[in-house]
Design a protein around this motif. Structure first.
Motif, PDB file in Angstrom:
ATOM      1  N   TYR A   1       2.847  -1.897  -3.139  1.00  0.00           N
ATOM      2  CA  TYR A   1       2.244  -1.002  -2.139  1.00  0.00           C
ATOM      3  C   TYR A   1       1.541   0.182  -2.814  1.00  0.00           C
ATOM      4  CZ  TYR A   1       4.813  -3.842   1.203  1.00  0.00           C
ATOM      5  OH  TYR A   1       5.288  -4.910   1.937  1.00  0.00           O
TER       6      TYR A   1
ATOM      7  N   ARG B   1       2.809   3.004   3.533  1.00  0.00           N
ATOM      8  CA  ARG B   1       3.866   2.045   3.203  1.00  0.00           C
ATOM      9  C   ARG B   1       4.844   1.901   4.363  1.00  0.00           C
ATOM     10  NH1 ARG B   1       6.812   0.933  -2.201  1.00  0.00           N
ATOM     11  NH2 ARG B   1       8.684  -0.170  -1.509  1.00  0.00           N
TER      12      ARG B   1
ATOM     13  N   HIS C   1       2.612  -6.207  -1.219  1.00  0.00           N
ATOM     14  CA  HIS C   1       4.015  -6.339  -1.598  1.00  0.00           C
ATOM     15  C   HIS C   1       4.139  -6.744  -3.069  1.00  0.00           C
ATOM     16  CE1 HIS C   1       8.286  -6.867  -0.821  1.00  0.00           C
ATOM     17  NE2 HIS C   1       8.225  -8.019  -1.478  1.00  0.00           N
TER      18      HIS C   1
END
Length: 425
Positions: free
Chosen positions: A231, A132, A227
């Motif tokens: 994630y 991430r 998104h």
């Protein structure tokens, strides 16, 4: 006919029911995988498409490399990533609190090539957190994520970008990992496993609708899709399975590309192999528990087959465990006839299942021959031992993983440890 069926059910013993399930489940799945794999191969691989062409105006791609204590392999991993022929890339190395020389190595490499960017995490936060972090600082919409010991083929990014650019609903592409280390029996069997089991299953799953999981070692993603679903989950031990389920339950498409090659190291000790497969098994159970309710919605119907097959695989593991327990109990205690297991050695039905496995192995190895230098017979010799060792391993890890996942209380991040990378020679 109905009366005959009722009489058969009435006379069906517990032992026979267990044996019937233990036999017919793998037999049915083997043929479903064979048929689905052949269909995929005929439609998408037989007439090998030309290499996708990209020029300097091509959309950029960020290659993410999360790593923790990878001093032995990270140099090669970064150099292979930089050697990709795709014209517009950046390489983002996420050093997840390594305690060895990984930080110093990647810093030195970054000074030699401006395409390398580094994210240093002070403490180990886990692979999901590292991915991430890399995704959030990346410049491009498209990501190719690989392990810290993985070696990219020069044209892997080409094949992945070809899929990701082909339509707005393509959320991810899973690649084709190949095993480097082959110095032990376990390593050689895993070469055959990835060639004849994993690749065939992904082909079949893609044919039938949904893919159970992208490869954690090599996968491409659309950042918009990531998104949208939030994630990678940081409290699931297998972030790759979790993100695959969430993307597909959100109606993103996941593709399989056999020509997106990536070379990696796998465990060659029983301890390392056990840890790896237990983590895989626990991760599968965790995502099933987490997203089970979502599967009851009609919009998730294309995922029902994958989820149901996984439920059957868990049931098969426990059925096999009960058969073994009944057999060994029967050696010391007198059991009722309907419970008594005289032998666990293969009988006629076992031989038929064995022949099916051999057919499956040969067909899938033949499909993958172009990706393994045509070593069909060499891999075939070793993969025939796969059922003896890996079916037992799969059974045991699933049996252990189910209660482990059910009793899991902690929501802490799933941090990683340095895995078994094989025997150095």
């Amino acid at each position: 006919m109905l009366i005959d069926a009722l009489n058969w059910l009435q006379n069906l013993s517990v032992r026979n029911a267990l044996f019937a399930f233990a036999f017919y489940y793998p037999l049915l799945m083997a043929w479903l995988w064979i048929i689905g794999g052949i269909w995929f191969y005929l439609r998408r691989e037989l007439r090998r498409p030309a290499l996708p062409q990209f020029d300097q105006t091509a959309r950029g791609c960020s290659i993410l490399i999360p790593c923790y204590n990878e001093e032995q392999h990270v140099t090669d991993t970064i150099r292979f990533a930089l050697a990709t022929r795709y014209p517009n890339i950046e390489v983002i190395v996420i050093n997840d609190g390594s305690t060895d020389q990984t930080e110093q190595i990647v810093e030195a490499l970054a000074k030699q090539d401006a395409r390398i960017r580094i994210v240093h995490l002070t403490n180990n936060q886990g692979k999901a957190f590292a991915l991430r972090a890399g995704a959030l600082v990346s410049k491009y919409e498209y990501l190719v994520c690989i392990d810290g010991d993985a070696l990219l083929h020069p044209y892997t990014v080409h094949w992945m970008m070809d899929h990701l650019l082909s339509g707005p609903r393509v959320g991810a592409v899973t690649g084709n990992p190949r095993i480097i280390n082959r110095s032990s029996l376990l390593g050689k069997i895993q070469v055959g496993e990835f060639s004849s089991i994993i690749g065939l299953i992904k082909r079949a799953q893609r044919t039938y609708g949904r893919i159970f999981t992208v490869s954690g070692a090599i996968a491409g993603f659309r950042k918009t899709a990531l998104h949208r679903v939030g994630y990678w989950s940081e409290n699931i031990v297998t972030e790759d399975i979790d993100i695959s389920w969430r993307l597909q339950l959100d109606h993103w498409d996941i593709r399989y590309e056999a020509q997106a090659l990536c070379y990696l190291y796998m465990p060659e000790t029983l301890k390392g192999l056990w840890s790896q497969r237990l983590r895989w098994a626990q991760g599968g159970v965790e995502v099933l528990l987490k997203y089970g309710k979502a599967l009851f919605h009609w919009k998730a119907r294309r995922f029902w087959g994958v989820a149901f097959e996984y439920l059957l695989s868990v049931g098969w593991s426990y059925a096999m465990l009960i058969i073994f327990m009944l057999y060994f109990t029967g050696l010391v205690v007198d059991l009722p006839e309907s419970w008594y297991v005289a032998s666990i050695l293969p009988q006629v039905y076992g031989l038929f299942l064995g022949v099916t496995c051999l057919v499956q192995f040969f067909i899938s190895l033949w499909m993958d021959r172009r990706y393994d230098q045509g070593r069909i017979l060499r891999n075939y010799i070793w993969v025939i031992w796969y059922p003896l060792l890996y079916w037992i391993l799969s059974m045991l890890t699933t049996v252990v993983a189910l209660p482990k996942a059910l009793l899991k209380r902690s929501k802490k991040r799933a941090r990683w440890e340095s895995p078994d990378r094989g025997i150095s020679v």
